[in-house]
Design an enzyme around this catalytic site. Structure first.
Site, PDB file in Angstrom:
ATOM      1  N   HIS A   9       0.830  -1.200   0.000  1.00  0.00           N
ATOM      2  CA  HIS A   9       0.000   0.000   0.000  1.00  0.00           C
ATOM      3  C   HIS A   9       0.866   1.252   0.000  1.00  0.00           C
ATOM      4  CE1 HIS A   9      -2.984  -2.923   1.557  1.00  0.00           C
ATOM      5  NE2 HIS A   9      -3.870  -2.127   1.006  1.00  0.00           N
ATOM      6  N   ASP A  19      -4.384  -6.198  -7.787  1.00  0.00           N
ATOM      7  CA  ASP A  19      -4.602  -5.564  -6.499  1.00  0.00           C
ATOM      8  C   ASP A  19      -4.884  -4.091  -6.777  1.00  0.00           C
ATOM      9  OD1 ASP A  19      -4.828  -5.281  -3.773  1.00  0.00           O
ATOM     10  OD2 ASP A  19      -2.844  -6.057  -3.300  1.00  0.00           O
TER      11      ASP A  19
END
Length: 483
Positions: free
Chosen positions: A184, A256
């Site tokens: 992230h 993702d």
């Protein structure tokens, strides 16, 4: 040059979008009607079962079998249990029990519950082999550190979810369990060569493929031993070469979240979307905060790349076809039954007690706070629902003398979560154990660190059912009420 409606519709077919609210905005409904593959729901879209079921019905009316997806792993990563914690244990707890029939049954019930709420695609299970305990992105989301164990439970979870009526999505290919960073925030690295990758990381994905998994989600990681300096999501050698050609996966390849820094920080979200499609991905998960204006820019980047010849029309058509085939698979699936208490019963089986737990009387319960992972978000955890008066402290500011004073003449229970990752937590717990060696430590993350205390309880997860299981172990020997 005027937009090509046919090309726009093909681009739409690769988009899995988020949105802002409890109700579907007009731009999402119009997008679904115009061929958008589907949506991904997050905490901000889910208030309660009645609301989300109503929302999902509205979404499903906007187009024929749109993908209505979420990250619902059970355990720590839950969307439907965001307000109170999940009613299902996570992968680490199930891996600890190591009963594949149970893992399949738990996921079948979870899949049935999701289908009842109107979901058709679950971005789960995690098929990562968690060989680095300090890994900030995986942890209890993994079934364990052994590739064979993770493989058999991944196959069981995939089978169970799809028997429950939703498409499963094994993640994070080619494996996120040996990293020290969170994708992230940055681009993690796995230092595995090709031989180790096939021996360890890829085995669970091969098991998922053999179990008939409908989709696989890529990881934003780099593999320097394979000559990969950028993220795997954008690498044709990984997506098309490794996953498609070598492992033989013929289903839908999902990225993702494209907004994650591990893939788009340097090149931007629209360009990351284009490169992912070029690499061989079919469905672009856009992330949590990519809304109407940015979705339009992504669509324009995709169609522009086709016009420039960077992205072939054939590759875009293939991606659209694969997402269409996934949507067709989800339509009118036979469903299973939600099994009451299967989550709690399996969480109870996972609890481990190290040491002799004597009779506790009027215990003081102190929780040492731990920051939630980005994938987890703000989900309640701990023992306070069963032990009123539980205090939560910050390890950086709490003083052991104050904790000891509050527990004078009473038993002391200290609750931690992934203590191995936080030096201040370990220091505080160690001080308390030296002063009160008979205290009980409850670890609600990975039990990678064992303090010098008499009793150590491991739950292998922080879901509500994991907390209740630990509370029952304590409450069976306590005067405090457990409910």
């Amino acid at each position: 040059m005027p937009a090509d409606p046919g090309l726009d519709r093909l681009a739409n077919a690769t988009l899995l979008v988020p949105f802002e609210s409890y109700d579907a905005p007009r731009w999402v409904l119009d997008g679904l009607a115009d061929g958008m593959a589907g949506v991904c729901l997050f905490h901000n879209n889910i208030a309660d079962p009645e609301q989300v079921a109503r929302l999902n019905r509205r979404l499903s009316e906007a187009a024929e079998s749109p993908l209505v997806s979420l990250d619902e792993e059970g355990g720590d990563v839950t969307r439907i249990g965001q307000r109170q914690g999940s009613g299902y244990p996570g992968n680490a707890a199930l891996g600890q029990v190591d009963d594949t029939d149970l893992t399949r049954a738990v996921h079948r019930s979870l899949g049935a519950e999701l289908r009842e709420l109107g979901f058709t695609l679950d971005l789960a299970p995690s098929a990562d082999v968690n060989t680095v305990a300090e890994n900030p992105g995986i942890g209890t989301r993994s079934f364990g550190a052994d590739a064979a164990l993770v493989s058999r439970h991944t196959a069981a979870a995939v089978t169970g979810l799809q028997e429950g009526g939703v498409a499963a999505c094994a993640k994070h290919f080619p494996g996120h369990g040996a990293t020290h960073q969170d994708s992230h925030l940055e681009l993690p690295e796995i230092g595995a060569d090709r031989e180790l990758l096939f021996e360890r990381e890829l085995k669970p994905f091969q098991a998922a493929i053999e179990a008939g998994v409908q989709s696989i989600l890529t990881a934003h990681i780099r593999l320097p031993e394979l000559g990969l300096t950028g993220p795997a999501t954008l690498a044709p050698s990984v997506v098309t070469g490794l996953l498609r050609s070598e492992l033989g996966f013929d289903g839908t390849i999902v990225t993702d979240a494209i907004e994650m820094d591990g893939v788009s920080a340097r090149i931007g979200i629209p360009e990351a979307a284009v490169q992912a499609l070029i690499a061989g991905c079919d469905l672009l998960c856009l992330g949590r905060f990519v809304y109407a204006d940015q979705v339009e820019r992504i669509r324009a980047a995709i169609t522009g790349a086709v016009a420039e010849g960077r992205l072939s029309a054939e590759r875009l058509e293939e991606a659209a076809w694969r997402t269409s085939r996934l949507r067709a698979w989800t339509a009118d699936r036979p469903t299973a039954e939600v099994v009451e208490r299967i989550g709690l019963d399996s969480a109870r089986r996972a609890v481990r007690v190290d040491g002799e737990l004597g009779t506790l009387r009027d215990p003081v319960v102190v929780e040492i706070d731990a920051p939630p992972g980005i994938a987890v978000g703000e989900v309640p955890w701990g023992l306070s629902p069963w032990f009123p008066g539980t205090e939560r402290v910050d390890a950086d500011s709490a003083r052991s003398d104050d904790v000891l004073a509050a527990a004078r003449d009473r038993d002391l229970v200290v609750v931690v979560r992934d203590a191995h990752r936080y030096p201040a937590t370990r220091t505080l717990v160690s001080e308390l154990c030296r002063a009160r060696p008979e205290l009980v430590v409850v670890e609600m993350g990975l039990p990678a660190w064992r303090p010098q205390c008499r009793v150590h309880i491991s739950t292998f997860g922080a879901a509500r059912v994991n907390g209740q299981s630990a509370a029952e172990v304590l409450g069976a020997r306590a005067e405090a009420s457990v409910g």
